[in-house]
Motif scaffolding. Structure first.
Motif, PDB file in Angstrom:
ATOM      1  N   LYS A   1      -4.009  -3.156 -17.690  1.00 27.27           N
ATOM      2  CA  LYS A   1      -3.954  -4.253 -16.707  1.00 27.27           C
ATOM      3  C   LYS A   1      -4.167  -5.563 -17.457  1.00 27.27           C
ATOM      4  O   LYS A   1      -5.235  -6.168 -17.414  1.00 27.27           O
TER       5      LYS A   1
ATOM      6  N   ARG B   1      -8.378   7.912  -5.389  1.00 28.53           N
ATOM      7  CA  ARG B   1      -8.215   7.399  -6.747  1.00 28.53           C
ATOM      8  C   ARG B   1      -8.448   5.879  -6.716  1.00 28.53           C
ATOM      9  O   ARG B   1      -9.477   5.455  -6.230  1.00 28.53           O
ATOM     10  N   GLN B   2      -7.505   5.066  -7.170  1.00 31.27           N
ATOM     11  CA  GLN B   2      -7.735   3.618  -7.158  1.00 31.27           C
ATOM     12  C   GLN B   2      -7.053   2.953  -5.960  1.00 31.27           C
ATOM     13  O   GLN B   2      -6.977   1.731  -5.882  1.00 31.27           O
ATOM     14  N   HIS B   3      -6.543   3.752  -5.042  1.00 29.57           N
ATOM     15  CA  HIS B   3      -5.810   3.199  -3.899  1.00 29.57           C
ATOM     16  C   HIS B   3      -6.684   3.176  -2.650  1.00 29.57           C
ATOM     17  O   HIS B   3      -7.625   3.942  -2.534  1.00 29.57           O
TER      18      HIS B   3
ATOM     19  N   MET C   1       8.142   9.728   9.519  1.00 31.89           N
ATOM     20  CA  MET C   1       7.630   9.010   8.360  1.00 31.89           C
ATOM     21  C   MET C   1       8.268   7.631   8.316  1.00 31.89           C
ATOM     22  O   MET C   1       9.447   7.480   8.590  1.00 31.89           O
TER      23      MET C   1
ATOM     24  N   ASN D   1       8.005   3.451   6.452  1.00 32.15           N
ATOM     25  CA  ASN D   1       7.361   2.579   5.485  1.00 32.15           C
ATOM     26  C   ASN D   1       7.622   1.148   5.898  1.00 32.15           C
ATOM     27  O   ASN D   1       8.589   0.859   6.595  1.00 32.15           O
TER      28      ASN D   1
ATOM     29  N   GLU E   1       7.082  -2.949   4.257  1.00 29.95           N
ATOM     30  CA  GLU E   1       6.620  -3.857   3.200  1.00 29.95           C
ATOM     31  C   GLU E   1       6.089  -3.069   2.011  1.00 29.95           C
ATOM     32  O   GLU E   1       5.040  -3.387   1.472  1.00 29.95           O
ATOM     33  N   SER E   2       6.784  -2.021   1.637  1.00 27.45           N
ATOM     34  CA  SER E   2       6.455  -1.195   0.478  1.00 27.45           C
ATOM     35  C   SER E   2       5.328  -0.211   0.732  1.00 27.45           C
ATOM     36  O   SER E   2       5.007   0.595  -0.124  1.00 27.45           O
TER      37      SER E   2
ATOM     38  N   ASN F   1       3.578   3.063   2.542  1.00 28.07           N
ATOM     39  CA  ASN F   1       3.897   4.263   3.297  1.00 28.07           C
ATOM     40  C   ASN F   1       3.064   4.258   4.560  1.00 28.07           C
ATOM     41  O   ASN F   1       1.948   3.717   4.573  1.00 28.07           O
TER      42      ASN F   1
ATOM     43  N   ASP G   1      -0.557   2.224  -0.068  1.00 29.37           N
ATOM     44  CA  ASP G   1       0.478   2.233  -1.102  1.00 29.37           C
ATOM     45  C   ASP G   1       0.433   3.542  -1.887  1.00 29.37           C
ATOM     46  O   ASP G   1       0.787   3.585  -3.054  1.00 29.37           O
TER      47      ASP G   1
ATOM     48  N   ALA H   1       1.241   7.873  -2.240  1.00 31.63           N
ATOM     49  CA  ALA H   1       2.371   8.756  -1.963  1.00 31.63           C
ATOM     50  C   ALA H   1       2.217   9.330  -0.551  1.00 31.63           C
ATOM     51  O   ALA H   1       1.108   9.425  -0.023  1.00 31.63           O
TER      52      ALA H   1
ATOM     53  N   ASN I   1       3.059  -7.065 -14.496  1.00 36.16           N
ATOM     54  CA  ASN I   1       2.327  -6.465 -15.618  1.00 36.16           C
ATOM     55  C   ASN I   1       3.199  -5.440 -16.348  1.00 36.16           C
ATOM     56  O   ASN I   1       3.301  -5.447 -17.585  1.00 36.16           O
TER      57      ASN I   1
ATOM     58  N   PHE J   1       8.850   4.097  -1.852  1.00 36.23           N
ATOM     59  CA  PHE J   1       9.300   2.735  -2.140  1.00 36.23           C
ATOM     60  C   PHE J   1       8.892   2.312  -3.549  1.00 36.23           C
ATOM     61  O   PHE J   1       9.638   1.644  -4.261  1.00 36.23           O
TER      62      PHE J   1
ATOM     63  N   GLU K   1      -0.991   4.924 -11.717  1.00 40.35           N
ATOM     64  CA  GLU K   1      -1.481   6.166 -11.101  1.00 40.35           C
ATOM     65  C   GLU K   1      -0.406   6.880 -10.284  1.00 40.35           C
ATOM     66  O   GLU K   1      -0.645   7.356  -9.182  1.00 40.35           O
TER      67      GLU K   1
END
Lengths: 248, 165
Positions: A55, A185-187, A208, A210, A212-213, A215, A231, A233, B9, B45, B123
């Motif tokens: 990052k 996790r980090q989401h 299902m 989605n 603006e990106s 899910n 965001d 899966a 990034n 997406f 990830e």
């Protein structure tokens, strides 16, 4: 199984990609094998180091504005070109009315999805994303008492990859509801809960989607309408939905 | 634009040049906007837009230069990797020096760097990576393994050089 065979599986294990049938035996092996434990520790530290080092680059505000401007410009152009002919005559107006009448519901649903995505983004952007900060479902659920006109069950998350971050009151279409924030996790995933009768018929959203990106999963349970937005899966949202449905 | 920072990034890591990365991100959003009809609702997406960015990179001057000189399919470069002797302590030492890991990432091939970033920073699941890079899951696993090995070797070598000097 010998260490040499397990060491090949350690990366998949740490990436969360090892089948469950192999995870349990590997857990057992790790409890008794210091070599594999040391190896896995070094791999975890390397993963964390890559995550931190990866990052590295941040866009500046000027570039963000430039991209936003460049992608919004064609939309405005098309809008004006679309509406100009409407002034040409009532015939076109009738056509547009038919168009609006036939496609009214999907547009309404799309707006709803956008509103939910906005609520989720606003939560993530906030310095205080939740008003009740607790991973304990027995703390979070009672907090909503008296704040919203219904009650719901918060799922048991033990042995799942999800963590409850907390919750806060939310409003959608002038209706009060609950927003629960989960971490995987980090989401982060927002789960919005509203009274179904307050939102009207939204069965079309059970598929299902989605927006603006993000899910999104939506389902109905006990007269309440649930929306899970994140965001992550789709499988993660399905798993969280199963846990919430199991909570009743 | 929720994925804006992440795409930027990733683009910087691919191109190693901020101006090129900006062009790439801008092109990605323009293509995503125009080609949104090709996106199937219910599919991923994130994988879709990263794939657009990566394809734009491969078609850029830097990307073409890279693909014309180095095969993206690095299945056969295992033998050339130096062996790094790693211990938890040495990794911990590396961890403290994020710059060392960043330099290590810079030394990897684009194929190794991108797959590590998609896995560790973004990830993504193996399935998402496979979809983004348009490769089978088996190749994702083997390429990831080699990329990790190459990074360990690069960081280990840099650390050895630091200790000698």
């Amino acid at each position: 199984m010998a260490c040499e065979l397990w060491t090949k599986e350690l990366d998949a294990y740490l990436d969360g990609e090892l089948p469950e049938s192999e995870t349990l035996p590997l857990d057992q092996h790790l409890k008794g094998c210091t070599d594999c434990t040391a190896l896995i520790l070094s791999k975890v530290q390397m993963k964390q180091a890559i995550r931190a080092a990866g990052k590295r680059y941040q866009p500046d505000a000027a570039f963000r504005a430039k991209v936003q401007q460049s992608i919004s410009r064609p939309a405005r152009f098309r809008f004006s070109r679309l509406w100009f002919p409407l002034l040409a005559g009532p015939l076109v107006l009738v056509a547009v009315l038919i168009f609006v009448l036939t496609l009214g519901r999907p547009r309404s649903d799309d707006r709803l999805l956008s509103e939910l995505a906005d609520l989720h983004v606003a939560t993530l952007a906030s310095a205080n994303p939740v008003d009740v900060v607790s991973s304990d479902r027995h703390t979070v659920k009672p907090w909503f008492a008296g704040k919203i006109p219904f009650t719901f069950n918060v799922p048991e998350l033990q042995d799942s990859p999800f963590t409850l971050v907390g919750g806060k009151a939310a409003y959608l279409r002038q209706s009060p509801g609950a927003e629960l924030l989960f971490r995987v996790r980090q989401h982060q995933i927002s789960v919005f809960i509203f009274q179904e009768r307050a939102l009207g018929n939204l069965r079309g959203l059970d598929e299902m989607k989605n927006a603006e990106s993000f899910n999104l999963r939506s389902w109905s349970q006990n007269g309440l309408r649930y929306f899970a937005v994140g965001d992550v899966a789709g499988q993660d949202l399905d798993r969280l939905r199963d846990l919430i449905e199991a909570a009743g | 634009m929720p994925l804006f920072e992440r795409l930027y990034n990733f683009a910087c890591w691919l191109t190693q040049d901020r101006h090129e990365a900006e062009d790439l991100v801008q092109e990605t959003y323009a293509k995503a906007l125009h080609g949104f009809s090709s996106f199937r609702p219910g599919t991923n997406f994130r994988a879709w837009i990263y794939k657009i960015l990566r394809n734009a990179f491969l078609n850029s001057r830097t990307g073409l230069k890279y693909t014309s000189t180095v095969s993206l399919d690095d299945e056969h470069d295992e033998a050339s990797l130096p062996v790094a002797e790693e211990t938890p302590e040495s990794i911990l030492l590396h961890r403290a020096d994020s710059r060392l890991v960043q330099q290590g990432l810079e030394r990897l091939t684009v194929a190794q760097r991108e797959i590590l970033l998609l896995c560790e920073v973004e990830e993504m699941t193996y399935q998402e990576i496979a979809s983004t890079l348009a490769i089978p899951i088996g190749t994702v696993m083997s390429r990831l393994s080699r990329a990790r090995q190459a990074l360990r070797a690069a960081v280990g070598n840099m650390q050895s050089n630091q200790m000698k000097s």
